[in-house]
Motif scaffolding. Structure first.
Motif, PDB file in Angstrom:
ATOM      1  N   ARG A  45      -5.141 -14.255  11.810  1.00 36.34           N
ATOM      2  CA  ARG A  45      -4.594 -12.893  11.844  1.00 36.34           C
ATOM      3  C   ARG A  45      -5.389 -11.998  13.088  1.00 36.34           C
ATOM      4  O   ARG A  45      -4.923 -10.828  13.373  1.00 36.34           O
ATOM      5  N   GLU A  76     -11.365  -0.745   8.825  1.00 35.02           N
ATOM      6  CA  GLU A  76     -10.447  -0.324   7.379  1.00 35.02           C
ATOM      7  C   GLU A  76     -11.217   0.641   6.543  1.00 35.02           C
ATOM      8  O   GLU A  76     -10.478   1.535   5.961  1.00 35.02           O
ATOM      9  N   ASP A  86      -4.911   0.216   3.116  1.00 37.67           N
ATOM     10  CA  ASP A  86      -4.504  -0.994   2.166  1.00 37.67           C
ATOM     11  C   ASP A  86      -5.533  -1.759   1.411  1.00 37.67           C
ATOM     12  O   ASP A  86      -6.260  -2.303   2.033  1.00 37.67           O
ATOM     13  N   ASN A  88      -5.295  -3.813  -0.515  1.00 35.12           N
ATOM     14  CA  ASN A  88      -5.177  -5.403  -0.365  1.00 35.12           C
ATOM     15  C   ASN A  88      -5.689  -5.974   0.796  1.00 35.12           C
ATOM     16  O   ASN A  88      -6.431  -7.034   0.936  1.00 35.12           O
ATOM     17  N   ARG A  89      -5.527  -5.418   1.701  1.00 37.31           N
ATOM     18  CA  ARG A  89      -6.224  -5.914   3.049  1.00 37.31           C
ATOM     19  C   ARG A  89      -7.756  -5.774   3.245  1.00 37.31           C
ATOM     20  O   ARG A  89      -8.489  -6.630   3.587  1.00 37.31           O
ATOM     21  N   HIS A  90      -8.155  -4.681   2.627  1.00 40.27           N
ATOM     22  CA  HIS A  90      -9.694  -4.692   2.369  1.00 40.27           C
ATOM     23  C   HIS A  90     -10.334  -5.899   1.454  1.00 40.27           C
ATOM     24  O   HIS A  90     -11.357  -6.454   2.136  1.00 40.27           O
TER      25      HIS A  90
END
Length: 110
Positions: A45, A76, A86, A88-90
């Motif tokens: 990613r 982030e 986000d 979840n991204r963190h």
């Protein structure tokens, strides 16, 4: 004036309690995701990382991967409180950082 100060202190105390209560849950999520960490999928990613860098088994490449993850974590954290933040991204970034830090430590023999 003192009412506003008291309200501000109550809000800070409330946020501190919320943070303390959430910390164990976030830590459990990190530990659960660490076991399911798929290095190639997670690092693919990062568009600034070449596939050769991701596949490389050298400490220099591992440090480069860690720097990229740290850059993404700073970005982030800067989003915190914004609608684009986000959690979840963190958490995924924190999992990747922990896994890659452990990988670098193994490479160094620690």
């Amino acid at each position: 004036m003192t009412t506003a100060i008291a309200a501000g202190n109550a809000r800070e105390t409330s946020f501190a309690r919320l943070g303390a209560a959430a910390r164990p849950a976030v830590e459990r999520a990190l530990q659960a995701n660490l076991g399911a960490y798929d290095r190639m999928t997670a690092l693919a990613r990062f568009h600034r990382l070449a596939p050769e860098t991701i596949r490389s088994e050298t400490p220099a490449a591992a440090r480069l991967v860690l720097r990229e993850i740290e850059r993404a974590l700073r970005a982030e954290r800067a989003r915190c409180g914004h609608w684009t933040y986000d959690l979840n991204r963190h958490i995924a970034l924190l999992v990747a950082h922990r896994a890659e830090s452990a990988r670098l430590a193994r490479m160094r023999g620690f």
